[in-house]
Design an enzyme around this catalytic site. Structure first.
Site, PDB file in Angstrom:
ATOM      1  N   GLU A 172      -9.751  -1.060   3.651  1.00  0.00           N
ATOM      2  CA  GLU A 172     -10.584  -0.496   4.827  1.00  0.00           C
ATOM      3  C   GLU A 172     -11.927  -1.228   4.949  1.00  0.00           C
ATOM      4  O   GLU A 172     -12.202  -1.910   3.988  1.00  0.00           O
ATOM      5  CB  GLU A 172     -10.943   0.947   4.890  1.00  0.00           C
TER       6      GLU A 172
ATOM      7  N   HIS B 147      -8.505  -3.781   8.770  1.00  0.00           N
ATOM      8  CA  HIS B 147      -7.847  -3.476   7.554  1.00  0.00           C
ATOM      9  C   HIS B 147      -6.498  -4.400   7.134  1.00  0.00           C
ATOM     10  O   HIS B 147      -5.805  -4.864   8.315  1.00  0.00           O
ATOM     11  CB  HIS B 147      -7.634  -2.184   7.071  1.00  0.00           C
TER      12      HIS B 147
ATOM     13  N   ASP C 100       0.958  -1.089   0.218  1.00  0.00           N
ATOM     14  CA  ASP C 100      -0.010  -0.259   0.077  1.00  0.00           C
ATOM     15  C   ASP C 100       0.934   1.251   0.050  1.00  0.00           C
ATOM     16  O   ASP C 100       1.860   1.156   0.340  1.00  0.00           O
ATOM     17  CB  ASP C 100      -0.932   0.255   1.184  1.00  0.00           C
TER      18      ASP C 100
ATOM     19  N   ASN D 239      -8.646  -1.445  12.849  1.00  0.00           N
ATOM     20  CA  ASN D 239     -10.229  -1.538  12.496  1.00  0.00           C
ATOM     21  C   ASN D 239     -10.182  -2.620  11.619  1.00  0.00           C
ATOM     22  O   ASN D 239     -11.494  -2.841  10.896  1.00  0.00           O
ATOM     23  CB  ASN D 239     -10.896  -0.198  11.616  1.00  0.00           C
TER      24      ASN D 239
END
Ligand code: GLP
Length: 272
Positions: free
Chosen positions: A150, A145, A74, A143
């Site tokens: 996401e 991810h 990423d 969270n």
């Protein structure tokens, strides 16, 4: 809803150093069996000790990364490798330079392309041209991810641009003590891209991740927790956790085991 065979593996280690060493062992074994392996590495604080171990092994000549190809997982949109908050720069300086992967063997995400969608599709082609990823090492976002997939990311998602949640942006800016402005969009390999890897290792360390690891492994797979999709990979998925991260798991999982010298604790032995 997609279903997995649920025969993935989980090994719980006493602490972070033991979990990191086990993950470094998986990476080392992958490279010994295929010296020109294609690998994706995570950024973040979780893998730091694992990278130290790999760097030490490379320095001793125990492992040779010179033929390995690395694909970035990423990167923030519009950020060049010179930027202080570049994840690619972090990976290059903090990891690849130390383990001996030359920059030419790093595939960077095309985050400055004019047509980001077309460029992301080209990135997918580059992975496919390489025969797919041999190994994807992943961390677990607070969270849920993976990479920057996401919540809302589907199991079939491919490399694309995604809008970051405020939570992820503040997590990222915390690495820089808030001194760096984190862009609001990133390009990430998709969940589907990662699911095609021949082997996936999810490394999870620390009690702050315990609740999210429980959701990842025990709740129904869903877009709410993108990491949960990894279970679709079945036996190609190895989850490596320390006891703190595994502390909220409520059930024994098929393929769950404790590190060999740590067996015997009823809750962590696969015999029940
Ligand atoms: C980051 C990265 C992920 C990483 C995750 C966990 O934002 N995009 O690749 O695995 O969040 O980070 P940490 O290990 O610091 O908790």
């Amino acid at each position: 809803m997609a279903t997995g065979s649920e025969n993935w593996n989980l090994t719980v280690f006493r602490d972070s150093p033991a979990a990191s060493e086990a993950t470094a062992d998986v990476v080392s074994a992958a490279i010994r069996s295929k010296p020109d392996a294609a690998i994706a590495f995570p950024t973040g604080s979780t893998p730091l000790h694992m990278f130290d171990i790999l760097a030490a092994r490379a320095a001793r000549g125990d492992i040779d990364f010179s033929s390995v190809t690395v694909f970035c997982l990423d990167e923030y949109v519009g950020v060049t490798v010179e930027d202080p908050n570049s994840l690619t720069r972090w990976l290059k300086e903090g990891v690849l330079d130390r383990i001996g992967v030359k920059f030419e063997r790093l595939h960077t995400l095309p985050v400055t392309a004019e047509d980001l969608t077309a460029a992301a599709a080209e990135y997918e082609k580059a992975i496919a041209a390489r025969g797919g990823l041999d190994l994807a090492v992943l961390g677990l976002g607070p969270n849920g991810h993976i990479g920057y997939n996401e919540p809302g990311s589907s199991a079939g998602s491919r490399t694309r641009v995604i809008t970051l949640t405020p939570e992820s942006r503040s997590q990222a800016s915390a690495y820089w003590e808030g001194a760096v402005q984190i862009p609001d969009r990133a390009m990430t390999m998709g969940v589907g891209t990662l699911l095609e890897a021949k082997r996936i290792v999810l490394l999870v360390i620390g009690d702050a991740k315990a609740d999210m690891l429980r959701k990842t492994l025990e709740d129904p797979m869903s877009v709410e927790v993108p990491a949960s999709w990894l279970r679709i990979a079945g036996p190609r998925l190895t989850v490596i956790a320390d006891e703190a991260a595994a502390s909220s798991l409520s059930v024994m999982h098929p393929g769950q085991s404790a590190e060999p010298e740590h067996r015997g604790g009823a809750s962590r032995d696969r015999s029940n």
